[in-house]
Design a protein around this motif. Sequence first.
Motif, PDB file in Angstrom:
ATOM      1  N   ILE A 192     -32.876  29.276  -7.252  1.00  0.00           N
ATOM      2  CA  ILE A 192     -33.307  29.071  -5.859  1.00  0.00           C
ATOM      3  C   ILE A 192     -33.264  30.386  -5.087  1.00  0.00           C
ATOM      4  N   LEU A 193     -32.192  31.152  -5.296  1.00  0.00           N
ATOM      5  CA  LEU A 193     -32.047  32.427  -4.581  1.00  0.00           C
ATOM      6  C   LEU A 193     -33.133  33.418  -4.986  1.00  0.00           C
ATOM      7  N   LYS A 194     -33.287  33.649  -6.289  1.00  0.00           N
ATOM      8  CA  LYS A 194     -34.187  34.702  -6.770  1.00  0.00           C
ATOM      9  C   LYS A 194     -35.657  34.330  -6.641  1.00  0.00           C
ATOM     10  N   ASP A 195     -35.983  33.064  -6.938  1.00  0.00           N
ATOM     11  CA  ASP A 195     -37.397  32.673  -7.025  1.00  0.00           C
ATOM     12  C   ASP A 195     -37.968  32.147  -5.718  1.00  0.00           C
ATOM     13  N   VAL A 196     -37.116  31.675  -4.824  1.00  0.00           N
ATOM     14  CA  VAL A 196     -37.624  31.022  -3.609  1.00  0.00           C
ATOM     15  C   VAL A 196     -37.162  31.755  -2.346  1.00  0.00           C
ATOM     16  N   ILE A 197     -35.847  31.850  -2.144  1.00  0.00           N
ATOM     17  CA  ILE A 197     -35.331  32.458  -0.910  1.00  0.00           C
ATOM     18  C   ILE A 197     -35.705  33.933  -0.827  1.00  0.00           C
ATOM     19  N   ALA A 198     -35.536  34.669  -1.927  1.00  0.00           N
ATOM     20  CA  ALA A 198     -35.791  36.116  -1.905  1.00  0.00           C
ATOM     21  C   ALA A 198     -37.264  36.460  -1.755  1.00  0.00           C
ATOM     22  N   ASN A 199     -38.152  35.477  -1.929  1.00  0.00           N
ATOM     23  CA  ASN A 199     -39.581  35.733  -1.727  1.00  0.00           C
ATOM     24  C   ASN A 199     -39.927  35.937  -0.259  1.00  0.00           C
ATOM     25  N   ASP A 200     -39.037  35.473   0.624  1.00  0.00           N
ATOM     26  CA  ASP A 200     -39.215  35.676   2.059  1.00  0.00           C
ATOM     27  C   ASP A 200     -38.634  37.039   2.418  1.00  0.00           C
ATOM     28  N   SER A 201     -39.450  37.946   2.916  1.00  0.00           N
ATOM     29  CA  SER A 201     -39.016  39.320   3.178  1.00  0.00           C
ATOM     30  C   SER A 201     -37.840  39.383   4.154  1.00  0.00           C
ATOM     31  N   GLU A 202     -37.768  38.425   5.089  1.00  0.00           N
ATOM     32  CA  GLU A 202     -36.681  38.432   6.071  1.00  0.00           C
ATOM     33  C   GLU A 202     -35.363  37.933   5.480  1.00  0.00           C
ATOM     34  N   CYS A 203     -35.423  37.248   4.362  1.00  0.00           N
ATOM     35  CA  CYS A 203     -34.212  36.688   3.741  1.00  0.00           C
ATOM     36  C   CYS A 203     -33.809  37.411   2.467  1.00  0.00           C
ATOM     37  N   LYS A 204     -34.651  38.315   2.019  1.00  0.00           N
ATOM     38  CA  LYS A 204     -34.541  38.880   0.671  1.00  0.00           C
ATOM     39  C   LYS A 204     -33.164  39.442   0.347  1.00  0.00           C
ATOM     40  N   ASP A 205     -32.562  40.210   1.271  1.00  0.00           N
ATOM     41  CA  ASP A 205     -31.326  40.927   0.964  1.00  0.00           C
ATOM     42  C   ASP A 205     -30.091  40.320   1.619  1.00  0.00           C
ATOM     43  N   LEU A 206     -30.192  39.101   2.113  1.00  0.00           N
ATOM     44  CA  LEU A 206     -29.068  38.509   2.837  1.00  0.00           C
ATOM     45  C   LEU A 206     -28.047  37.862   1.911  1.00  0.00           C
ATOM     46  N   LEU A 207     -28.515  37.174   0.887  1.00  0.00           N
ATOM     47  CA  LEU A 207     -27.613  36.492  -0.044  1.00  0.00           C
ATOM     48  C   LEU A 207     -27.588  37.221  -1.389  1.00  0.00           C
ATOM     49  N   CYS A 208     -26.509  37.027  -2.114  1.00  0.00           N
ATOM     50  CA  CYS A 208     -26.417  37.583  -3.462  1.00  0.00           C
ATOM     51  C   CYS A 208     -25.746  36.565  -4.377  1.00  0.00           C
ATOM     52  N   SER A 209     -25.846  36.809  -5.662  1.00  0.00           N
ATOM     53  CA  SER A 209     -25.301  35.869  -6.649  1.00  0.00           C
ATOM     54  C   SER A 209     -23.793  35.695  -6.502  1.00  0.00           C
ATOM     55  N   TYR A 210     -23.117  36.743  -6.021  1.00  0.00           N
ATOM     56  CA  TYR A 210     -21.658  36.653  -5.903  1.00  0.00           C
ATOM     57  C   TYR A 210     -21.252  35.583  -4.898  1.00  0.00           C
ATOM     58  N   PHE A 211     -22.017  35.431  -3.822  1.00  0.00           N
ATOM     59  CA  PHE A 211     -21.724  34.375  -2.848  1.00  0.00           C
ATOM     60  C   PHE A 211     -21.842  33.001  -3.505  1.00  0.00           C
ATOM     61  N   LEU A 212     -22.868  32.832  -4.326  1.00  0.00           N
ATOM     62  CA  LEU A 212     -23.092  31.550  -4.993  1.00  0.00           C
ATOM     63  C   LEU A 212     -21.959  31.242  -5.966  1.00  0.00           C
ATOM     64  N   LYS A 213     -21.529  32.260  -6.706  1.00  0.00           N
ATOM     65  CA  LYS A 213     -20.415  32.087  -7.638  1.00  0.00           C
ATOM     66  C   LYS A 213     -19.152  31.666  -6.883  1.00  0.00           C
ATOM     67  N   THR A 214     -18.927  32.293  -5.735  1.00  0.00           N
ATOM     68  CA  THR A 214     -17.751  31.969  -4.927  1.00  0.00           C
ATOM     69  C   THR A 214     -17.768  30.508  -4.485  1.00  0.00           C
ATOM     70  N   ILE A 215     -18.924  30.035  -4.075  1.00  0.00           N
ATOM     71  CA  ILE A 215     -19.055  28.638  -3.654  1.00  0.00           C
ATOM     72  C   ILE A 215     -18.745  27.694  -4.815  1.00  0.00           C
ATOM     73  N   ILE A 216     -19.231  28.006  -6.001  1.00  0.00           N
ATOM     74  CA  ILE A 216     -18.943  27.179  -7.175  1.00  0.00           C
ATOM     75  C   ILE A 216     -17.438  27.146  -7.435  1.00  0.00           C
ATOM     76  N   PHE A 217     -16.772  28.285  -7.290  1.00  0.00           N
ATOM     77  CA  PHE A 217     -15.323  28.323  -7.514  1.00  0.00           C
ATOM     78  C   PHE A 217     -14.593  27.381  -6.557  1.00  0.00           C
ATOM     79  N   TRP A 218     -14.933  27.477  -5.276  1.00  0.00           N
ATOM     80  CA  TRP A 218     -14.256  26.633  -4.282  1.00  0.00           C
ATOM     81  C   TRP A 218     -14.475  25.147  -4.587  1.00  0.00           C
ATOM     82  N   ILE A 219     -15.690  24.784  -4.920  1.00  0.00           N
ATOM     83  CA  ILE A 219     -15.985  23.372  -5.184  1.00  0.00           C
ATOM     84  C   ILE A 219     -15.326  22.917  -6.485  1.00  0.00           C
ATOM     85  N   SER A 220     -15.171  23.823  -7.437  1.00  0.00           N
ATOM     86  CA  SER A 220     -14.503  23.464  -8.688  1.00  0.00           C
ATOM     87  C   SER A 220     -13.045  23.092  -8.456  1.00  0.00           C
ATOM     88  N   GLU A 221     -12.424  23.686  -7.439  1.00  0.00           N
ATOM     89  CA  GLU A 221     -11.063  23.303  -7.065  1.00  0.00           C
ATOM     90  C   GLU A 221     -11.022  21.888  -6.490  1.00  0.00           C
TER      91      GLU A 221
END
Length: 653
Positions: free
Chosen positions: A260-289
């Motif tokens: 979703i991040l690479k193929d959809v969100i990053a296609n929008d020039s205004e959103c391209k550099d706002l999120l990164c994979s590390y944020f997504l990994k962090t969210i998975i960690f919290w929910i795994s707890e």
Amino acid sequence: MQSSSLTVGLKEDHQDTITPNISLALYNYLCHNIVGTEEHVKTVRLMNTVRDNLSSNKSLTWITSGSYGEGLEMRGSDLDIMQVRKFIKVNADKQPDFDPSITYLSMDTDDVKPGFTQLRLEYSRSQYILKRCEEHNGKHYFSSALWKGNLLLVGVDKGTTIHGPCITDKTGDIDVAVSLHCKTWISSAVNWITRSSSSWPSHNVTQSILKHGVLFVPIGVHGSQKEDREWRVSFSVAEKLLINTFSHTQLMCYALLKIILKDVIANDSECKDLLCSYFLKTIIFWISEELPSSVWKPDNLIPCFMRCFSRLVYCVEHSVCSHYFIPENNMFENKIEGRARDVLLQKLNTLHSYGWRCILFSDQICNFDVSMWNDVKKIVESRMLHNANGLLEINFELDIFNSELLHNIWCHHFPLKQLYAYYISQRCNILAQRLLLDGAIINNKYQYKQYKSCLSTLLTNVYHDAVSGWLMVASFFYKTKQYRKALHIIRYSISKCTFDKLFFGMTLSNNHCHSLKLLSFNKKSVVYLLKIILVDLIELEVNSTLTPEELLMEGWNKNYSVSSTAYAYFLSVLCHYHLNNVRYCQDSIQDLKLVIGERYLMTDGSSTAEAYTLLGVALQLFGDKESARQAFLQSLEIFPDESYNSASRRLLF
């Protein structure tokens, strides 16, 4: 986001009930088309572990990190390597046993953002280290900026650049973070040890993480007055250990978020550099707890993914994404704010309104089905694995016959032994090329010992693919003027170059996939299948003792990288030439032309260009100078970089 009838249709029925069958269908699609099966992921992780073990030595440790280090290869990802220098140690609290050859640093977190630190110099007698320190208020701090700058200067390739905390190669495919290690757990992350009330992570995993400690990578807080002196605390190894505990469903959720991040969100020039994979990994960690492990199962993939996606929306809405190990570090601070936050939130809310079908906006999933593919396909097509395997070549200190290493290999279970054999086979290719040879004359014990050592090393080199290892043995016999033995092995190697063979980086045809499916019924391991169906490149190092004399040129100091098929026929030409077999020599030249014309088992433009160069050398040897000239020109047309293509120099002779 594109506007189409498909988009309208998606939005109208996104409220459809999510059945376990839909989740299972998506799970299977991801397994066989994008992520790979659970067995494939385990194989990649084992390959990374073995390669890292073989690449590490007394002065540094190699760690394949990032998504690929965790067994997950996604489109557009880079290969991330952590290189930990052992001659520098960081102390968090207690003072270790003193070693005068080690540089000791300590953490100074006063007035520094959580998750970052300054590294104060405690002791060093190395001028190299002292020159990279900055004085501030009477104290000396190890400069992250000077450390990276020096690494850039000593980089092997001139095109290397600084990318965050990493040094990136000129192609942008490999990021190397040269890091420092602290063996003890740091106080700012001590609450993590007892924070989780769930069974994840387990006590054993937690203890393994604490035992490893943390790393430090050379990058400071952007805009900070101390930015050039600051280092970021890296939990890369801890995160790798945590992800290794994931069920395959958890890994799929992570993959879907990245898509979703690479193929959809990053296609929008205004959103391209706002999120990164590390944020997504962090969210998975919290929910795994939060969720019990029983929830993360294939027929529950879509609800799990939607929970993760909803949490991402929530984090952006409130501009908060707490670091998993140091919650005081809000990674969205000064980044996901103001207009940037509003634009990103609108994008995420729009996607979220489609429910799970938002993933269909990715061209990787838009037509997902459950067709079966083999894990070998992913291995062969993996650009990252090819790049990562190539890094073995730069470790000059590796002793694969070290008794301790061999003992450790023997103690491992069978699949791991196979992988060690695979990588040791690759490494023997390099080692054999560095052993001295004295031609055909073996008139003393030393020369005989060298001869036997080189031959035995080369025979260990035949276990990682079907052809290239044997061709290196043929090169050995050619260099020792045993031309008939060389020809015997060449004929055997050519017999293995059949249409069903594969090579790294190729796109598999339907026939290849069908063959792989038939082979998979034998329940053989991926490593075994690679050995019998893979045809690797011939890599001749600079100053290799196995390079034919006809390829050597004064002042040329680059490797030769050529397809096995082209090299086999070229070597055949040379052998027949020295045996005065004129007709067979001509036949081999014609076969070489045919192989090049068909691009038979050739990987890319550079290897095809090298094949034309070999053809030119063969024609030149046979006296056909004009045809040789045309072959060299063809080589340069395909690969015009004269600093890496010897054809330009050969045209001058």
